[in-house]
Structures are given as structure tokens and as C-alpha cells.
Design an enzyme around this catalytic site. Structure first.
Site, mmCIF file in Angstrom:
data_model
loop_
_atom_site.group_PDB
_atom_site.id
_atom_site.type_symbol
_atom_site.label_atom_id
_atom_site.label_comp_id
_atom_site.label_asym_id
_atom_site.label_seq_id
_atom_site.Cartn_x
_atom_site.Cartn_y
_atom_site.Cartn_z
ATOM 1 N N TYR A 438 -11.268 -17.446 -12.268
ATOM 2 C CA TYR A 438 -11.476 -16.013 -12.010
ATOM 3 C C TYR A 438 -10.479 -15.438 -10.993
ATOM 4 O O TYR A 438 -9.809 -16.174 -10.302
ATOM 5 C CB TYR A 438 -12.931 -15.669 -11.707
ATOM 6 C CG TYR A 438 -13.630 -16.182 -10.474
ATOM 7 C CD1 TYR A 438 -12.982 -16.716 -9.375
ATOM 8 C CD2 TYR A 438 -15.025 -16.077 -10.411
ATOM 9 C CE1 TYR A 438 -13.686 -17.128 -8.268
ATOM 10 C CE2 TYR A 438 -15.738 -16.496 -9.300
ATOM 11 C CZ TYR A 438 -15.068 -17.023 -8.235
ATOM 12 O OH TYR A 438 -15.767 -17.426 -7.148
ATOM 13 N N GLU A 439 -10.370 -14.141 -11.012
ATOM 14 C CA GLU A 439 -9.331 -13.436 -10.237
ATOM 15 C C GLU A 439 -7.931 -13.916 -10.613
ATOM 16 O O GLU A 439 -7.028 -13.957 -9.762
ATOM 17 C CB GLU A 439 -9.566 -13.583 -8.728
ATOM 18 C CG GLU A 439 -10.907 -13.104 -8.228
ATOM 19 C CD GLU A 439 -11.223 -11.659 -8.602
ATOM 20 O OE1 GLU A 439 -10.289 -10.884 -8.859
ATOM 21 O OE2 GLU A 439 -12.423 -11.319 -8.657
ATOM 22 N N GLY A 440 -7.748 -14.222 -11.886
ATOM 23 C CA GLY A 440 -6.444 -14.685 -12.351
ATOM 24 C C GLY A 440 -6.397 -16.190 -12.406
ATOM 25 O O GLY A 440 -6.470 -16.846 -11.365
#
Lengths: 596, 596
Positions: A438-440
Site C-alpha cells: 500500500y501507498e505504492g
């Protein structure tokens, strides 16, 4: 106690590596010196150790649950969140003007680590709220700031980041949610968002969703995305939560880990459209979202360090108590605590070295952020900014990848007991697994590291960092101790490996992007490995001085050995990481997607 | 179909690497040539693909459950086990004399991989039964064999290995269960055993427990342990299950993975003593148990390969379908299937290269087992035996460690969907996590590799293997293709690194065992890495020849690229693994257990 905050190590980093005393000379941070840091960290440690950490396993056993549009969080979490809010922790790094404490990120980062060690699922809620606050601070109108920031900073309301859609994960160009302008200047928002962390919960009476959507007629792709505030409850004339907005949680995910944090599917506009307000200018949503994303990415890196620390502490406690097998050196005829066995020591040192290396890297990055935002000198601000930006994908990518390895070693140290859920070691292994996603994802961090952080300035920052590392090598040489010399050798080899990789990336990105991106993740990991190792090398030099001065002998000796271990076992991987980058693309580029 | 058995790759290994045609020349294996193998593998593939694989996720959702001494397995598993038994699969590798099919382990290993890919939890039951059968074949009396082997080999009854006790995991010297001799020559067995896989279930009307216990007056430590048969139901005069024996399941574990396989706590003798029968001679139990353990260790290595293969297939299927982002080379303006992105290809190739490398190693090891047991020539038997013994810890240790990395990459390829349990990728990540723990942790495999497999013969076998690898390097050189030359370079470097490590182990084991065992796991992993890479190098040479002959072009090209990838990205880690072994012990030996 299931978690003891590593206040001493965090303070060591602040004092000796991040240079908190310099940060405290920046305008606005005059009261944020070592004494303040010590007091804040100790208070933070108490709350985490006593209140939040004990809820961690509860959250895994009794995850958030969904019923008829509502989410019930794990018993105890709501009360803990109120204690968190009342303690002023949500506002720690935010401006005094809106009710925050205005402390530097250097200190804030140490606290964020603790909250996440105590309870990853719990700490995710403030983490996302922090991102939303930063986006509003940067791009919100004065009215939006006045309305939304004080309650968010006070922890009375929380924030979300609504990016992902079923067809648009890493690729935001595919976002389809739409926002139709209304006569009064507001918008009606329509669409489905998935994977929305704390998209629905029962902690607070309102939730401020920041939503990416397209205004009709906007350009295709990422240049046609705008950012909107969509509160769960529309504010009334007094700025209090009023009418229920047309955004509804339709389900939450059944996840591998971080089970206490509800991951929501949100439906916007099924009943006429959700009332939303444009943030900043139209079609610049991605840019604002990156403000949130960058804050969140750094924080997710801290989550990696946090879960690694917790897994380490648990493994050490088990290894001290578990009796099994005689020492290999024949020093006892009795079964010994497994912590004396060399392989267990190797595993624990791996966990510790990774954790301390990444913690040091994150601490230095946070100080650079402070310098980038508060230094009175333009050039110094710019220099700090490029250093910080360079470090963000490393902090995010490397700290989270290592956290999976560390949590897995934590299970291994427990042997068969590690596989039994009640032991608790497995929870960290499950929880950590989201962090590289998550978040890239790590690949997205690597794209950022290759593209924006290496190619865009022609390798200038990368080489400037390498030059600083070379200076540290000279200090290690000057020290002359066996440990320092061993570290110097590995650090130099890793730096040269990194420079080879930088040269390769710069040389081939244009003509052969497939070859460069075949090695993008190894390149990111090499960068993270190098910088973490460098910071431990600096720590070793400090520790040798402190030891000579007779301060904290035990702590300093362990720091030296941890740095030494990092060099021998982790930094030493730099050569093969370089090979993967500069000589590993042949099979990747040659193989056809059909061949798998 | 959720799983397609890699029959082609398994046959490639049997034909070209394991030398099945040579195995089929051994006495007793005359009918076990390539045609037989192909037919058996296809039949096995069908059963797994159609019946057993579809139950895998069911088993995770509806684990085995415990109530009042009884275990209910996941719906469908019992019926599948009966199909398995009726197909004769339990007896595949066991003697015709007791109703088995008498096929070589080379063919058996390929089938064991498939069963475990299809369903790790399901396949554990026959895996443990195989071990119990081998122990009885070796050490049982004629009467014991006649009574117990036919129903076990027919899959009518199952077997267990009861070693572990709460205080005795890796360290069997600590076993406390006791067995009191009775007037009729039988024993009464008392004690608590934990972590007993399929210690209780509802598949079959009887379970044959093989139990380690001490006879009163036996020596302390591992030299005072004996092995006993303790059937769940004592046999009546007709050899059928009669009176319920005094062994009861008191609970099963709540585990991270392999949830369909019940992991039992067994209580022996709470009501007067469980009737048991000594296997072989008193106090030689550990030796017999090692027969089971060795069979089981090899099979657990296959489990690693199996779960890696399944995770790989799932990741490939997802990567073909998921559209996200444009190609980095600008070849399309549309979002592409992620399988075209270099980093996704890198991840998939990592998964594939590990899996195929370990599969090739296991196949060669199985053929060595066949030679060790069936070759008419004493010297050839002995040579095969030492090669097989050398490979067992590598197959177990390396294949299972890699399986965790592969399953984790499988989650990563899925992005956010990988973290959602219903996707199924997370199950492999959870399931794989036990494999480096049970049947001897990786550290225990490493102790074996250092002690019994390197030191005991003064490095003779290790160096003999290295010499064979050197011969392969010459063949690569002779091939002269770019891929072969790249492989030669990495293989040579890895071999030299391994020889350095062997020399270090031999030189320092006596004087500084702590230093050697600080590097024991890296030494094991280096060995596994080298041998797996070597087998892929041999595979590349075969593939080049086949390709030149116009056979199976697509398969052969992919084999070559997979081998090349292995060399560039995995074999290239050998240097840093060597460094960890020969130069990585300083911090480990110096740090005090109190410093953690």
C-alpha cells in the site's frame, strides 16, 4: 510488557545522526531540543506500552466488522483513540495555528514508529489523517482549512485518502470517479473506491474523505484528476457534522493482516451524488495527492521499522526463555536458552541490524524534511528537500521489504510455536505483508527512485549522497578499529556498487528502459541498503567516541556490533544487487510474456 | 483450473537430469522407464487437478475442527483421501510385497510434488504415513510388517511421527515420555506429544502412531530413546482395529497456515497406559526415527517446491489479466497486462527460477536415492548414498526457505488483491511458513549439513560435488553461447565461493565451533543455491541441444532463459553468502546474549 519503546535508540539517532540540536535552531523549532524530545518520547512510550500495545493481539482476534453500512471496531480501540486524541498526538507535527504542537518531523517520526510498533492497525488511522491534513494545509482554501483542520488536528475527526478503484490501483490514470459541478460551487461526486483504510469506523463523529475524481471535460489520464473533500457528514452552519452525505461503506475486506483496521469499499453518489468541495485547482489532484502520498509513504516506511522492532522484541524474549540443545562449543552439558546458539544470535542480529539501520535512515530523512521546510536559507532548504525526496522511496521501499524478512525471522526463532497463532509472532508476519504494497508497491517506489530521484537531476543527488558516504569511509579509516575498518571495506564496496548502478541507469534509461526497469527494485534495495549501512557506520563512529568517553558502555558496544553485523551480512549483499541491475536484464527483457 | 501440473518439466528432469533410463536399468525397476513415468505422472496430474486442488482453499476456510476428543476434517477431504487410497498412490514407492507399486523414488517424488501443489494440508497425511512405513520396513519385526504395512500402504490406515513434546522440540534429548515393559512383551506408553500432524482425524478407521519414549533405566539423552508402535485401536485377532487404545487427542492447534491438516496434542496413557510395541532394538529409537525424518525431510523440500509452483501459477494468471500502466518502453498508449512490465517479469522469473532449480535438484536427489538402494554394485550404492545424504538438507533447507520468498513474491504480484484472503495468494504465504520449521528447522538442516555431511567425511563429498560442477562449467564453456557463458561465469564463482566455505568449515569447526555455526545457515543456503544453479546449468545444456534438434522449441527457450535468470539474480548471491560464512562471525560470536 509486550512492547518496550526503544527510546534510547531513538534519542541516540536524534542526537547523533539526525542532528536535532541543529533542527532546534531552525525558526519555529526553538523549543524542540533534546530535552523536549526526551520528554515527548517518554510520554509517547508510556501511552503505547500501557494502552495501545496491549490491544494489538485483540485487534487480530476480533477484527473490525461490518453490518449494514456500519463498521464496529475492536473493543477498546475507540477509547484508546480518544486517549490518543486527548493527548494531542494527532497534532504533534502540525501547525500551532490550527491547534497542533508544531514539533519537527524528527521528533514526530520517532513517535509514529512507537504507535505503529504498539499497534499497526490502530496507528493507521492517524497516519492517514496526517496525510489528509498535509494535503489541506498545502492546497486547501482558507475556509476549508478553518473548517476542517482544527477538528482533524485535534483528533476529533479523521481523514482518508480515496484513490484506488477496482480498475485503478497503481495506475491512477485509470481513475473513473466523476465530480459534477453544482451551481453553488460545490460538486456532486460519483464512483466506487476500494481499499480505503478507515473509510468507515466508529472512532469519531465525522470522517473527512479526500477523493480523486474527474470533472466532466477534463483531460484523459492523470492530468484530468482533481481532488475533493467529501465529508461523511456535511457540515452545518456551525461547522458541526450535519446531514449524512451520500457516501456509504458497502463492505470491508477480509485481510491477511492489520485486521483491526477496516479496509472499506466506499460507494459515492448512489443517491444523487455526494457533496464535495474542490481542493486547490481543478486537474491538479494528483499533485496534491502526492503530498499526502509522500507523507504517507514515509510513514509506511516507519511502519516497517515499527513492526520489525516489535517482532525483534518478541523473538528475543522467547529466545531467552526457551531451553533447547547444548551449546555447540561444549560449554555446558545442559540444554541452554536458545539465545546462546550462534544461529539464533545470527537471526536476532539480522533483525536488529535491519531495524536499527532503517531507523537511523528514517531519522536522518525526517531531519532533512525539517530543514527543507524550516531552514531560513533557500539553498539549504533546496538541498535538504532533494535529500529528503531521495530518501523517501528508500525509507518506504527498503524498510518495508526488510520488515517482511524480519517478521519471518521472528517466526523462525519461535520454531513450531511461531506457527501457532496464539503465540503472536505470526501476526507480525501477516501484518507486515501489506507494507510493501500500500501507498505504492515496492515497484512503484523503485520507479520513483529511478525516474524522479535519479534521472530527473541526472544523478546529481545520488552522487552527492555517495560523496558524503565517502567522507564517512575516511572517518572509519581514521578510527582504525577492527570493526571500523571492516565496515569501511563493505561501505566502500557498496558505494562503488551503487555508483555503477547509477551510471547504468543514467546511461540506458532512454535507449533501453526495459533493461533499466528490470533492475529498478534491486536498484532501490541497493540504495536503501547503502544508506542504512552508512547511517550505522556513522553510528559506529559516534559509539566509539562515546565509549571512549565512558558513556553508556553497554549500549554503545552493542551499537558497534550491530553495525559490524550489518556490514558483514547485509551491506555485503550490495555486489550481487549491483550485478542484478547492471547485468541481470538479459533474461527479463528477452522472455516473452507468453512464455510464463 | 486452479492448478496445472508441470508434467513437462517433471518429465524433462526425469529424462535429462535424473537419468530415469539409468534408474530403469536397476534391478526391480525394469518397468519404470519414461513411458511408465509419463503415464503415472499424467494420471497423478488428473487426480490432483480435478479432485484435490479444488479443495485447497476450502481447507483454509473451513479448517479441521476439534470436539470432545474427535477431529472433523474439512468437508470433501475424506472422500478425496479415499480416492487417493483407491488409486494406489500411498503405495507408489513401497514394496510390491506389501501391496505397493514398487516404483522408484524418482517417479514418486514427482507425484509427491503434485499432491502438495494441489493441497499441502491434504498431502501431509500421506507424507507422514510414508515416513512411518519406511521406519517399519527398516526396523519392524516380520509380524509387525505383516500386521501394519499392508493397510498403511493401501491407504486404509495412516501413520504419524510422535517426537515433539512441550519441552523437546529440536532437542530430542529432552524427551520424557516413558514406556513400561509388560509381561507379554508389550509396553505401556505414557506422555504428552505436541505438534502431531494428523495425530487425529476421520479419514481412516485406524491410525498407527510411531512414538519416541524412554524405557525405565535407559541412558539419559538421545541414546536412551526407543521407538514404539501405538495404534489408535489395538488390533484384534484378525488384525482389524479392535479396542480403543489409551491415546487421546486433547486439542488441535490454531495455526497460521495448513489449516486443514489437524495438528494434535496427544495424551498417551492417562487411563492406565497406551499399549505399544517396541520397534527394533531398545534405545535405538532415534536412529529409526531418522529414517522417517530423512524421508520426511526430503518430502518437505518437495512441499517447498510444490507451494512455490502453485504460487507461481496463480501470480502468472493474475499478471496476464490485470491491466495497469503503460509499458515503460512506450510501445503502447494503453494500460497493459502487468505481465509485460519488467519488474513483474523479474518477480515471476525469480519465482520460476527458484522453483525449477529446486525441482531439478530434488529430482537428481531422488535418482541418487534409487541408486543408493537398488544399484547392484556396492561402490555405486555407496556413492549414490553419500550424494543423496549430502543433498537432503539442501533439498529441505533451501527449497523451503525459497518457498517463503516465492510465496511472498506471489502476494506482491497481486498488489492489494494479494492481501485480501479470498484471492488465495495469501494462503500460500501462510502455508509455506511452516516448511522451514517442521521436520527440523533450517538451522537443524544446517547443523546436519555442517556436521554429518561436511565434517564427517572431511569434505570429501562436498569436493566431489564441486568437481562434478567444474565439469559442467567446461561443458558450458564448450557450448559458447552467450547464455551458457554467462552461466559458466556465475557457476564458477559460486563453486569457488562454496569451496572457500567448505575449507572454512573444515578448518575452524573444532577450534571455533561458534564461528562455524554462526555461518551454518548461510553455508546451507550457499550449498543449495550452488546445486540448484548447477542443475539449471545442466538443463540449459540439454535445452540447447534439444533446441538445435528442433524439439519443443518454446519450452527449451524458456528453460534457457530461466537458467540464465537464475545465474544473474540468484547464483550471483553466492559471493555474499560466502562472505557471511567466512567473514561474518565476528559480531555473532562477540555479542553477549544479554546485549539483545
Amino acid at each position: 510488557m509486550s512492547y518496550v519503546a526503544p527510546v534510547k535508540d531513538l534519542m541516540f539517532n536524534l542526537q547523533h545522526l539526525a542532528g536535532l540540536e541543529q533542527v532546534a535552531r531552525l525558526p519555529g523549532f526553538e523549543d524542540a531540543g533534546l530535552e523536549t524530545a526526551q520528554a515527548v518520547l517518554e510520554e509517547c512510550a508510556r501511552l503505547n506500552q500501557e494502552v495501545i500495545a496491549p490491544l494489538n493481539w485483540e485487534g487480530d482476534k476480533y477484527p473490525s466488522s461490518y453490518h449494514d453500512g456500519k463498521v464496529s471496531t475492536t473493543p477498546g480501540f475507540k477509547q484508546a483513540f480518544h486517549q490518543f486524541a486527548e493527548g494531542g498526538w494527532q497534532g504533534l507535527q502540525h501547525p500551532v495555528q490550527f491547534g497542533g504542537q508544531g514539533l519537527p518531523k524528527s521528533i514526530g517520526a520517532a513517535c509514529v514508529e512507537m504507535f505503529n510498533s504498539a499497534n499497526l492497525s490502530f496507528a493507521l488511522c492517524p497516519l492517514l489523517t496526517d496525510g489528509a491534513i498535509e494535503a489541506l494545509l498545502t492546497a486547501g482554501t482558507e475556509e476549508q482549512k478553518q473548517l476542517f483542520l482544527p477538528p482533524m488536528i485535534a483528533g476529533e475527526w479523521t481523514g482518508t485518502m480515496c484513490l484506488t478503484e477496482p480498475q485503478a490501483g497503481s495506475d491512477l490514470a485509470l481513475v473513473r470517479s466523476r465530480a459534477e459541478p453544482q451551481a453553488d460551487g460545490s460538486y456532486k461526486v460519483f464512483g466506487t473506491k476500494i481499499f480505503i483504510t478507515y473509510g468507515e469506523h466508529d472512532y469519531t463523529p465525522n470522517i473527512v474523505h479526500l477523493v480523486l475524481a474527474r470533472i466532466p471535460g477534463a483531460p484523459e489520464g492523470v492530468k484530468g484528476i482533481s481532488l475533493f473533500i467529501v465529508p461523511k457528514f456535511v457540515l452545518d452552519a456551525e461547522g458541526q457534522p450535519g446531514a449524512r452525505n451520500d457516501v456509504r461503506c458497502v463492505s470491508i475486506e477480509h485481510k491477511l493482516g492489520i485486521k483491526a483496521s477496516p479496509t472499506a469499499v466506499l460507494q459515492f453518489g448512489d443517491h444523487g451524488g455526494a457533496e464535495g468541495y474542490l481542493v486547490g485547482q481543478a486537474n491538479r489532484g494528483l499533485e496534491y495527492m502526492f503530498i499526502m502520498m509522500n507523507a504517507a509513504r514515509f510513514a509506511v516506511g516507519l511502519q516497517g521499522i515499527a513492526v520489525a522492532e516489535r517482532a525483534y522484541q518478541k523473538a528475543v524474549a522467547f529466545a531467552r526463555e526457551r531451553l533447547q540443545s547444548r551449546p555447540v562449543d561444549g560449554s555446558s552439558a545442559q540444554a541452554a536458552p536458545i539465545i546462546v546458539h550462534p544461529d539464533v544470535k545470527r537471526m536476532l542480529l539480522t533483525m536488529r541490524a535491519y531495524t536499527e539501520g532503517c531507523r537511523a535512515m528514517a531519522s536522518v530523512a525526517a531531519a532533512a524534511y525539517d530543514g527543507a521546510h524550516h531552514h531560513p536559507d533557500d539553498a539549504a532548504r533546496a538541498q535538504n528537500a532533494s535529500f529528503y525526496e531521495f530518501l523517501v522511496p528508500l525509507v518506504k521501499g527498503y524498510s518495508t521489504e526488510m520488515s517482511i524478512e524480519v517478521a519471518s525471522l521472528g517466526v523462525q526463532v519461535h520454531g513450531g510455536m511461531g506457527f501457532v497463532e496464539e503465540t503472536g509472532a505470526a501476526q507480525y508476519y501477516r501484518d507486515a505483508r501489506i507494507l510493501t504494497i500500500y501507498e505504492g508497491t515496492t515497484a512503484i517506489q523503485a520507479n520513483d527512485f529511478v525516474g524522479r530521484k535519479t534521472l530527473r537531476d541526472g544523478g546529481r543527488t545520488a552522487r552527492a549522497v555517495a560523496a558524503q558516504i565517502e567522507a564517512t569511509e575516511a572517518e572509519l579509516q581514521a578510527s582504525g578499529s577492527a570493526h571500523a575498518l571492516a565496515l569501511r571495506e563493505q561501505l566502500q564496496a557498496a558505494r562503488l556498487a551503487f555508483l555503477d548502478a547509477v551510471a547504468f541507469v543514467l546511461e540506458h534509461a532512454k535507449a533501453n528502459p526495459n533493461a533499466v526497469f528490470a533492475g529498478s527494485v534491486p536498484y532501490l534495495l541497493l540504495g536503501g541498503n547503502l544508506v542504512a549501512g552508512w547511517q550505522l557506520a556513522r553510528a559506529l563512529l559516534v559509539a566509539e567516541r562515546e565509549l571512549a568517553a565512558g558513556r553508556e558502555a553497554e549500549f554503545m558496544r552493542t551499537k558497534i556490533l550491530t553495525a559490524r553485523f550489518y556490514a558483514d551480512h547485509l551491506l555485503s549483499r550490495a555486489g550481487s544487487q549491483r550485478d542484478s541491475i547492471v547485468a541481470g536484464h538479459a533474461a527479463v527483457t528477452e522472455i516473452s510474456p507468453d512464455a510464463f
